[in-house]
Scaffold this active site. Structure first.
Site, PDB file in Angstrom:
ATOM      1  N   ARG A 200       0.752  -1.271   0.070  1.00 28.56           N
ATOM      2  CA  ARG A 200       0.166   0.376  -0.040  1.00 28.56           C
ATOM      3  C   ARG A 200       0.797   1.365   0.163  1.00 28.56           C
ATOM      4  O   ARG A 200       0.585   2.348  -0.691  1.00 28.56           O
ATOM      5  CB  ARG A 200      -0.747  -0.052   1.291  1.00 28.56           C
ATOM      6  CG  ARG A 200      -1.672   1.119   1.275  1.00 28.56           C
ATOM      7  CD  ARG A 200      -2.929   1.326   0.448  1.00 28.56           C
ATOM      8  NE  ARG A 200      -3.684   2.388   0.360  1.00 28.56           N
ATOM      9  CZ  ARG A 200      -3.365   3.577  -0.286  1.00 28.56           C
ATOM     10  NH1 ARG A 200      -2.313   3.440  -1.179  1.00 28.56           N
ATOM     11  NH2 ARG A 200      -4.153   4.507  -0.234  1.00 28.56           N
ATOM     12  N   PHE A 205       3.026   6.038  -3.247  1.00 30.57           N
ATOM     13  CA  PHE A 205       4.084   6.922  -3.997  1.00 30.57           C
ATOM     14  C   PHE A 205       3.752   6.941  -5.508  1.00 30.57           C
ATOM     15  O   PHE A 205       3.975   7.884  -6.065  1.00 30.57           O
ATOM     16  CB  PHE A 205       5.423   6.154  -3.665  1.00 30.57           C
ATOM     17  CG  PHE A 205       6.079   6.569  -2.533  1.00 30.57           C
ATOM     18  CD1 PHE A 205       6.586   7.902  -2.436  1.00 30.57           C
ATOM     19  CD2 PHE A 205       6.433   5.493  -1.437  1.00 30.57           C
ATOM     20  CE1 PHE A 205       7.166   8.257  -1.342  1.00 30.57           C
ATOM     21  CE2 PHE A 205       7.122   6.151  -0.509  1.00 30.57           C
ATOM     22  CZ  PHE A 205       7.565   7.473  -0.322  1.00 30.57           C
ATOM     23  N   GLY A 320      13.926   1.865  -0.983  1.00 29.29           N
ATOM     24  CA  GLY A 320      13.079   0.770  -1.423  1.00 29.29           C
ATOM     25  C   GLY A 320      13.189  -0.276  -0.208  1.00 29.29           C
ATOM     26  O   GLY A 320      14.064  -0.062   0.624  1.00 29.29           O
ATOM     27  N   HIS A 350      20.190   4.092   3.658  1.00 32.00           N
ATOM     28  CA  HIS A 350      19.306   3.336   4.376  1.00 32.00           C
ATOM     29  C   HIS A 350      19.767   1.815   4.856  1.00 32.00           C
ATOM     30  O   HIS A 350      20.275   1.185   3.886  1.00 32.00           O
ATOM     31  CB  HIS A 350      17.985   2.984   3.422  1.00 32.00           C
ATOM     32  CG  HIS A 350      17.012   4.251   3.383  1.00 32.00           C
ATOM     33  ND1 HIS A 350      17.179   4.926   2.684  1.00 32.00           N
ATOM     34  CD2 HIS A 350      15.993   4.093   4.001  1.00 32.00           C
ATOM     35  CE1 HIS A 350      16.222   5.950   2.719  1.00 32.00           C
ATOM     36  NE2 HIS A 350      15.471   5.396   3.414  1.00 32.00           N
ATOM     37  N   GLU A 353      16.712  -1.329   8.360  1.00 29.46           N
ATOM     38  CA  GLU A 353      15.307  -1.135   8.342  1.00 29.46           C
ATOM     39  C   GLU A 353      14.747  -2.467   8.514  1.00 29.46           C
ATOM     40  O   GLU A 353      13.826  -2.533   7.356  1.00 29.46           O
ATOM     41  CB  GLU A 353      14.772   0.002   7.432  1.00 29.46           C
ATOM     42  CG  GLU A 353      13.491   0.482   7.576  1.00 29.46           C
ATOM     43  CD  GLU A 353      12.625   1.342   6.423  1.00 29.46           C
ATOM     44  OE1 GLU A 353      11.623   1.746   6.663  1.00 29.46           O
ATOM     45  OE2 GLU A 353      13.716   1.516   5.458  1.00 29.46           O
ATOM     46  N   HIS A 378      17.604   5.038   9.308  1.00 28.33           N
ATOM     47  CA  HIS A 378      16.656   4.155  10.327  1.00 28.33           C
ATOM     48  C   HIS A 378      17.468   3.387  11.309  1.00 28.33           C
ATOM     49  O   HIS A 378      17.308   3.629  12.586  1.00 28.33           O
ATOM     50  CB  HIS A 378      15.806   3.138   9.393  1.00 28.33           C
ATOM     51  CG  HIS A 378      14.702   3.832   8.666  1.00 28.33           C
ATOM     52  ND1 HIS A 378      13.809   4.579   8.962  1.00 28.33           N
ATOM     53  CD2 HIS A 378      14.790   4.161   7.294  1.00 28.33           C
ATOM     54  CE1 HIS A 378      12.950   5.051   8.171  1.00 28.33           C
ATOM     55  NE2 HIS A 378      13.681   4.724   7.080  1.00 28.33           N
TER      56      HIS A 378
END
Length: 503
Positions: A200, A205, A320, A350, A353, A378
């Site tokens: 979702r 996006f 992503g 990133h 995460e 994160h």
């Protein structure tokens, strides 16, 4: 022996009372006080010395926090979508809104501005078309004529005509807003797993992309986003952007140089209108679903763009979902290119995460440090990597903590259990950011500061914690040293004004 101990207990208690009454310190109590002071000094903000006015506000904050932590409904223990109305009523939150927060260092372009502005402003502009796909998602496109079928869209409708036919404009606009956010009344039922919420998340996006990447909209969108940050007492931004191909009504596509020049112009205009805002820089991003060769090309392009726009381009990142994407190690050939070419391209990866311990994705934390990341986005997994924690402290690599994002994307449900509590308790370098605020029904940084301060930090987090987190956002930014120094002076002045107002 047992009876002797039982007989001694009342006598020892009387002796302790007598020692205290006589002003004689209890050795055990003295040692405990020393330990507690030493432990407190290690937490985020523990080494800062508060002045008298700051101490007064700190005592007030402590009382407010005690009250909120003892309430029947404790917002950080609830899903943010349910907690948001409670947070908005919190006197702590109101103070945090007024508090100068320094910089936002982890926000994605597509989620910089709230869905309400996109729907009620952008979708009412001329030549805006909409398409509803087979999987009940939505796409938007600006065009001077009815668009040809593309993506999953076989039939495009002019929004102006569709609204006229529907009649219920409010209901229709609300349905469009739901497509652009994750907000729902029953998040636990709506998003039973990480897979569902991420699906979702990515659809939202894609829905926003057709609106935001239209040239005239992008210009207004960026300015509006800076206004929202400025209103939340933020003075600087580092924005993660894929520099999506910006298009015009006739279908022509602009290159990334054009988009960077547009960004540069918007920043120049905004800082002229708001002299206390220090500016913004971009971290160029590509998706981790790409091939190694595609990421190689992207890295080379980022090197050139940073050379051409040194004041605008801060560095490079891969975005992503980590759990379903390729690890940083998979892209090692591409990520080694700057060093091989003898050039500097800062990385802002990133990493971590995830809550899948021991997987290749879990090792992204170590990979990020191996490739000399400037910050860790994160870092949810960092607490279970002692060597990575040690290295990141030694190298001064801050974690970009995004509490609401971690909760909404189902890494943690009760923010009191967030692993960053460990990082805060040992003074690991941290900055607070909001990741994708518009998708979460949030804005700026105040909501995430609240969750970090009240939920993750608990009763130990104090005004010094908040002050250090704000200062960290400038210290660990990509600003050159000279600009950092002046930014820290500006932030301190804003902080002093804030304290004076509330002391």
């Amino acid at each position: 022996m047992t009876s002797l101990c039982q007989a001694l207990v009342p006598w020892l208690s009387l002796l302790w009372v007598a020692r205290v009454a006589d002003g004689m310190p209890d050795p055990a109590q003295r040692d405990l006080d020393l330990l507690m002071r030493e432990e407190a000094s290690r937490q985020t903000g523990g080494r800062l010395v508060l002045n008298a006015a700051e101490q007064k506000l700190d005592s007030y904050l402590h009382r407010l926090k005690q009250r909120e932590m003892s309430a029947a409904q404790f917002p950080p223990a609830m899903h943010f979508f349910r907690a948001k109305p409670l947070i908005q009523k919190s006197p702590i939150f109101k103070l945090l809104q007024e508090m100068p927060k320094g910089a936002a260092l982890h926000i994605h372009t597509s989620s910089l501005v709230g869905a309400e502005w996109l729907v009620k402003n952008v979708t009412y502009r001329p030549n805006c078309y909409v398409c509803f796909t087979w999987d009940n998602s939505v796409r938007f496109l600006f065009s001077e004529r009815q668009p040809f079928p593309r993506w999953d869209c076989f039939y495009w409708q002019l929004l102006q005509s569709l609204r006229a036919r529907i009649g219920d404009t409010t209901g229709f606009d609300n349905s469009l807003m739901q497509q652009l956010t994750l907000v729902t009344e029953d998040p636990e039922e709506e998003y039973p797993s990480q897979e569902v919420v991420w699906e979702r998340f990515e659809k939202a996006f894609m829905a926003a992309a057709g609106l935001i990447s239209h040239g005239p909209v992008l210009q207004d969108f960026l300015y509006r986003g800076l206004e929202e940050l400025h209103h939340d007492n933020i003075m600087y931004l580092e924005l993660r952007s894929g520099l999506s191909r910006t298009y015009e009504l006739d279908g022509s596509i602009h290159d990334k140089v054009w988009t960077l020049k547009l960004f540069q112009e918007v920043i120049k205009r905004f800082t002229a209108d708001h002299p206390d805002f220090l500016g913004a820089r971009l971290i160029i991003c590509v998706h981790r679903a790409l091939s190694v060769n595609e990421v190689k090309t992207a890295v080379k392009e980022a090197i050139q763009l940073q050379k051409d726009f040194p004041d605008v381009v801060a560095g490079f990142d891969l975005v992503g979902r980590e759990d379903s994407g390729r690890s940083l190690w998979f892209f090692r050939e591409a990520l080694s290119l700057p060093a091989e070419l003898g050039v500097t391209l800062p990385f802002f990866f990133h990493a971590g995460e995830t809550d899948d311990e021991g997987t290749d994705v879990d090792q992204n934390i170590l990979d990020a440090l191996l490739f000399n990341t400037s910050r860790i986005g994160h870092g949810f997994a960092l607490a279970r990597h002692p060597l990575a924690r040690e290295l990141s402290v030694k190298r001064k690599v801050a974690v970009e903590l995004c509490p609401i994002s971690n909760q909404v994307l189902k890494l943690v449900s009760d923010l009191r259990n967030h692993p960053a509590a460990v990082l805060m308790s040992e003074g690991h370098p941290l900055v607070i950011s909001s990741d994708d605020p518009a998708l979460f029904g949030s804005s700026g940084l105040s909501y995430d500061f609240y969750q970090a301060f009240v939920g993750i930090g608990g009763l130990k987090a104090n005004l010094a914690t908040l002050k250090e987190l704000a200062l960290n956002s400038i210290r660990f930014s990509s600003l050159p040293a000279r600009l950092k120094d002046s930014a820290l002076v500006t932030l301190q002045n804003k902080w002093d004004d804030f304290i004076l107002k509330h002391s």
